[in-house]
Motif scaffolding. Sequence first.
Motif, mmCIF file in Angstrom:
data_model
loop_
_atom_site.group_PDB
_atom_site.id
_atom_site.type_symbol
_atom_site.label_atom_id
_atom_site.label_comp_id
_atom_site.label_asym_id
_atom_site.label_seq_id
_atom_site.Cartn_x
_atom_site.Cartn_y
_atom_site.Cartn_z
ATOM 1 N N LYS A 51 0.824 -1.192 0.000
ATOM 2 C CA LYS A 51 0.000 0.000 0.000
ATOM 3 C C LYS A 51 0.871 1.261 0.000
ATOM 4 N N GLU A 52 0.203 2.413 -0.179
ATOM 5 C CA GLU A 52 0.923 3.675 -0.303
ATOM 6 C C GLU A 52 1.753 4.003 0.932
ATOM 7 N N ASP A 53 1.231 3.701 2.112
ATOM 8 C CA ASP A 53 1.928 4.050 3.342
ATOM 9 C C ASP A 53 2.780 2.889 3.870
ATOM 10 N N GLU A 54 3.022 1.880 3.042
ATOM 11 C CA GLU A 54 3.797 0.704 3.459
ATOM 12 C C GLU A 54 5.094 0.613 2.672
ATOM 13 N N HIS A 55 6.036 -0.172 3.239
ATOM 14 C CA HIS A 55 7.330 -0.398 2.584
ATOM 15 C C HIS A 55 7.682 -1.879 2.663
ATOM 16 N N LEU A 56 8.151 -2.402 1.546
ATOM 17 C CA LEU A 56 8.559 -3.809 1.476
ATOM 18 C C LEU A 56 9.955 -3.963 2.074
ATOM 19 N N LEU A 57 10.082 -4.853 3.055
ATOM 20 C CA LEU A 57 11.373 -5.080 3.694
ATOM 21 C C LEU A 57 12.304 -5.809 2.726
ATOM 22 N N ILE A 58 13.425 -5.206 2.416
ATOM 23 C CA ILE A 58 14.382 -5.765 1.450
ATOM 24 C C ILE A 58 15.546 -6.476 2.129
ATOM 25 N N SER A 59 16.045 -5.890 3.237
ATOM 26 C CA SER A 59 17.226 -6.478 3.862
ATOM 27 C C SER A 59 17.297 -6.103 5.333
ATOM 28 N N ASN A 60 17.989 -6.949 6.093
ATOM 29 C CA ASN A 60 18.330 -6.688 7.490
ATOM 30 C C ASN A 60 19.841 -6.764 7.637
ATOM 31 N N THR A 61 20.406 -5.859 8.390
ATOM 32 C CA THR A 61 21.839 -5.882 8.679
ATOM 33 C C THR A 61 22.027 -5.664 10.171
ATOM 34 N N VAL A 62 22.815 -6.534 10.795
ATOM 35 C CA VAL A 62 23.099 -6.399 12.227
ATOM 36 C C VAL A 62 24.567 -6.029 12.370
ATOM 37 N N LEU A 63 24.828 -4.858 12.964
ATOM 38 C CA LEU A 63 26.189 -4.394 13.211
ATOM 39 C C LEU A 63 26.478 -4.490 14.703
ATOM 40 N N VAL A 64 27.470 -5.293 15.058
ATOM 41 C CA VAL A 64 27.875 -5.448 16.447
ATOM 42 C C VAL A 64 29.221 -4.757 16.605
ATOM 43 N N ASN A 65 29.213 -3.672 17.349
ATOM 44 C CA ASN A 65 30.418 -2.847 17.490
ATOM 45 C C ASN A 65 30.968 -2.478 16.121
ATOM 46 N N ASP A 66 30.042 -2.067 15.224
ATOM 47 C CA ASP A 66 30.323 -1.596 13.870
ATOM 48 C C ASP A 66 30.811 -2.697 12.925
ATOM 49 N N LYS A 67 30.733 -3.952 13.320
ATOM 50 C CA LYS A 67 31.092 -5.066 12.441
ATOM 51 C C LYS A 67 29.861 -5.910 12.151
ATOM 52 N N LYS A 68 29.713 -6.279 10.881
ATOM 53 C CA LYS A 68 28.530 -7.048 10.477
ATOM 54 C C LYS A 68 28.568 -8.441 11.103
ATOM 55 N N ASN A 69 27.426 -8.843 11.644
ATOM 56 C CA ASN A 69 27.292 -10.183 12.240
ATOM 57 C C ASN A 69 26.101 -10.883 11.578
ATOM 58 N N SER A 70 26.374 -11.970 10.866
ATOM 59 C CA SER A 70 25.305 -12.701 10.182
ATOM 60 C C SER A 70 25.254 -14.156 10.620
ATOM 61 N N THR A 71 25.685 -14.424 11.863
ATOM 62 C CA THR A 71 25.645 -15.788 12.360
ATOM 63 C C THR A 71 24.200 -16.250 12.523
ATOM 64 N N GLU A 72 24.017 -17.566 12.584
ATOM 65 C CA GLU A 72 22.670 -18.118 12.678
ATOM 66 C C GLU A 72 21.975 -17.680 13.959
ATOM 67 N N ILE A 73 22.717 -17.618 15.066
ATOM 68 C CA ILE A 73 22.107 -17.219 16.337
ATOM 69 C C ILE A 73 21.529 -15.813 16.240
ATOM 70 N N ILE A 74 22.293 -14.890 15.657
ATOM 71 C CA ILE A 74 21.836 -13.503 15.543
ATOM 72 C C ILE A 74 20.687 -13.392 14.553
ATOM 73 N N ASN A 75 20.779 -14.117 13.421
ATOM 74 C CA ASN A 75 19.695 -14.065 12.437
ATOM 75 C C ASN A 75 18.377 -14.552 13.026
ATOM 76 N N ASP A 76 18.440 -15.537 13.903
ATOM 77 C CA ASP A 76 17.214 -16.056 14.518
ATOM 78 C C ASP A 76 16.558 -15.047 15.437
ATOM 79 N N LEU A 77 17.324 -14.087 15.941
ATOM 80 C CA LEU A 77 16.760 -13.075 16.835
ATOM 81 C C LEU A 77 16.013 -11.984 16.083
ATOM 82 N N VAL A 78 16.251 -11.875 14.797
ATOM 83 C CA VAL A 78 15.566 -10.864 13.990
ATOM 84 C C VAL A 78 14.160 -11.366 13.693
ATOM 85 N N LEU A 79 13.155 -10.663 14.207
ATOM 86 C CA LEU A 79 11.780 -11.160 14.168
ATOM 87 C C LEU A 79 11.124 -11.006 12.805
ATOM 88 N N GLN A 80 11.558 -10.030 12.011
ATOM 89 C CA GLN A 80 10.943 -9.823 10.696
ATOM 90 C C GLN A 80 12.016 -9.946 9.626
#
Length: 820
Positions: free
Chosen positions: A5-34
Motif C-alpha cells: 500500500k501507499e503508506d507501506e514499505h517492502l522489507l528488502i534487507s536486514n543488517t546487524v552491526l555489532v560494534n560496527d562489524k557485520k554479524n550474520s551468524t545463525e544465532i543472531i539471524n534467529d533473533l531478527v523477528l521480521q
Amino acid sequence: MKRVKEDEHLLISNTVLVNDKKNSTEIINDLVLQKPNGKLLGIPLRLHIYNLARPNIDSILTARYYNPDDPNTGAKKLLSVKQYNAWVRSKKNFNEWLIKTGEAPAIFDESRAERTATALKKYYFSKGWFDVETSFDAQKDSTKRARVTYNVKTGDPYILDSISTFIKTPVMDSIYQNQLKSKSLVVSGEQYDEANFSAERDRLTERLRNLGFYHFGQDYITFDLDTINTNKKINTELYIADRAVREEDSITREPFKIYRIKEVNIFTDFKNENRNARISDSIAYQDYNLYSFDELKYRPKAITDAVFIHKGDLFRDIDRTRTYRYLSELRAFRYPRIEYVENEADTTLTANVFLVPRKKFELTGSFEISQSNIQTVGFAASAGLVIRNIFRGAETLEISGLAAIGSSRDASDSKDQFFDINELGGNLRLSIPRFFLPFNTDRIIPKYMSPSTRVSLNWTSQRNIGLDKQAFTGSVNYNWFPSTKVTNNLDLFNVQFVKNLNTDNYFGVYQNSFDRLNQIAQNIDYIADDTNLSIPTGADTFINDVLSGDTVLTPQDDDYIDVNNISQRKDRLTENNLIFSSSFNYVKNRRESLFDNDFSIIRLRLEVAGNLLSNISRAFNLPRNDDGRYEVFGVPFSQYVKTEVDYVKHWDLGRKNVLAVRSYFGIAIPYGNSNNIPFAESFFAGGPNDIRAWTAYNLGPGSSFSTNEFNEANFKITLSAEQRFNILGRLNGALFVDAGNIWNVFDNVEDDRATFDGFQSLEDMAVGSGFGLRYDFGFFVLRGDIGFRTYDPSRPLGTRWFKDYNFSNAVYNIGVNYPF
C-alpha cells in the motif's frame, strides 16, 4: 510494488552491526523477528506466486460468473448447473492454493523492529555484556522499499569473580562441597553466561535427585549476583533453600532428607479392574516382592532383571528412568507405571511397579500383488505367530512363513503352466532380553545397557527366478547400548548357505555376458553370423575351447581376456556358498531428534569369516578338493576379513539450509580357503543412495567398461556432499556431488582396469553431480534426483570430463527419505 500500500514499505534487507562489524551468524539471524521474503537464486519466487492470487476473488467470481444482469455469463450454455458451479469453485481453490503456497509481502513493521532490538539486547545481556545498547535505523526510499540496520554496542563484558554458597540443609551442603562443587559449570574468571547458570541448575537438580533427595526440585536453587562497585566483576552466591512443606493454609520449611528404598513391589499382571481384587500369587525374590492376581506366569529373575530400583539403595531418578526403558524394550508389557509411596517415619520409600502384560499369542499376516521385470504378475502371502514369554523369561518367539507364486514374462509363450515362479520361506526368531551365555557379563556390560540376544533361523527356496536358489541362514546376535548415542551389535555366529539349483540357466539370466560371448564366437568364425551358441552346452564348450587354446584366440587378445573374465564370473556366481562368520558393528549417532540438523553419525563394522572352519579342517587334516580348498558337506567355505567405515556429518546453516557430507570406505580381503569374495558380500556402486549419476551395479570396477548386469568388487570408496535448501513450503531442493568407485584388490581378478594398484588408481574415481527435489510429507520424504556423469572413468584419459553431460544421458532416481 504489487500488494504494497501507499503508506507501506517492502522489507528488502536486514543488517546487524555489532560494534560496527557485520554479524550474520545463525544465532543472531534467529533473533531478527521480521525477515525479507525468501529468495531462490536471487528471485523472491514465493512472493511472485502470492502476487498472482486475487485478494477479492469472491466478488470477482460473483461479478463474472453469477451476474443476474448477464444471462450469458461464463459457460452456462455449455455446462450443467452442477458442472458450472464446480468449475467456478476450482478457480477459487486455485486462488487459495496460490495464497497458501506463496508468501505474503514482508511489510516493514516498526514495532517488530523495536522488539528485535530488545531481543538483541537481552541476548548480549545474557552473555555478560550488561551495559549493551541497541537501536535500529530503517531506510525507506521512494520505491516503497525499506532496509533495516540494527546497531549493537556491547561495551565491556562482566567477569565472574568470587563464588560462594549458602545451602540451608547441612547434609546437602556437605555433599555439594565434597562431591559436586569441583565440577561446577559456573567458574571464576570466566565471562558471565546465563546458559552456564541454567545448565548448572539442571546439573545440581539431576545429581541431588540421584543422591536420595526425593523431594528436591530445581525451584529450590537460586543464584544471587552482585555487580555494585565491582569494576565489572560479578560476585556470585549459590543459594539452595530448605524444603517447603505445604500444610492446610501455611508453608513451613524443613531440611531436606535423604530417602532410601524400603521395599520394591512388582505387580506382574495389573489392570484397572484388578485395583480392588485380591492377590492370588506372590513370591519374594532377591529383595523384590512379586505379586500376581492370577498365577505368576514369569520367572522372577526375568522381571527383576528389568528393574533397577533396589531395596536399601538411595532413591535415584535415573533408576526409575532405566527401569521404564528396560521394561518397554521387553515388548512383554504395556504402559509400565512406577509409583513411590513415602514412609515419613523412617524417611524411606516403597516403590510399586505396575505391569500390564501384552497378549501371549498374536497372529500376523499380509497379502500383496506385485509386478516386475521378471514376472507379469505375482501373488505373495505371509503369516506369522508371535508367542510372548514362551519360556517364562519374557522371551518372544516369532514364527513366520512366506509363500509366493508368479507368472514369468515367458510363460505366455510356452505350453507350460501359467504360474511358473514360486517361492517358499520360513523364519524363526527368538528374542531374549539378556545375554544368553554360560557366564555372567554384568560387570562388563551392566543391565542399564539393555543387553539382549536374538537367535534366528531362516530358509527360502526360489524356483524359476534367476538360477533358482535354496538358502539357509542362522545367527546368534547380541545387542547393547553403552549410552543413548552408541549402539553395539555382535554377531557371534552367522551361517549362510546358498545352493544354486539351476546353474545351466546362467547365460539365460546374464544375457549381456552371453551376447558378448556369442559375438566373439561369430567374430572368429567359431559359429556362423546368423547362428547363436546354445545354452548351456554351446556356450560352455566355446569357453573351454578358448581357454584350452583350441581357437585362434591367444591369451594376449582382448577377446580372449573377455572370455576368461566371463568364465571366472560364471564360476563365481554359480558356485554354492557357505559363509560362517562373526562380526561387530559400532554406531555412534549424535543426532538429538528428528528436527536436529547439526549432527554426525559414524558406523564401523568388522567381519571375519571362515577362520573356525579353517582351523578345524587343518587340525583334523581334512582333504582338499581339486582347487586346493577345504569343503564342508561338499561345499568350499568362504574365508575373508571385511571392514567398513561410514561417516556422515550435517551442518545446519539456518533458514532450512543444510550441508550434508558422507565418506564411506569398505574392503573385503579373501585369504586362506578363498581367492575371491562371495557375491552377497561384495560391494557395488551407483543407485539413488550412492553415486547417483550411475544406476545401481552399473559403475566400475575401476575404469573397465563392463556390460555385466551386476558389477561388483571387493573394495569401495564413496564421497558425497549435498547442499539442501527450501524452495517453498514443504518442497525442498538439493545440489549434490558424488565421487567414488569399486575395485578388485587382493583377489583373483587380473584385469588391470578393474584392480586397485595404489594411489594412481584414484584417477578412476567417478564423479557425478546434479540436483534434486524433495517433498516432506512429515513422516517420510519423497525424493527425486537427477545425476549427470561429470567424470566418467570408463572413458579414455583426456575425454572423461563432462562427456554426455546432458538430460538425455542423465540418471533419474526416485527414493524415500534422504540418501544419507
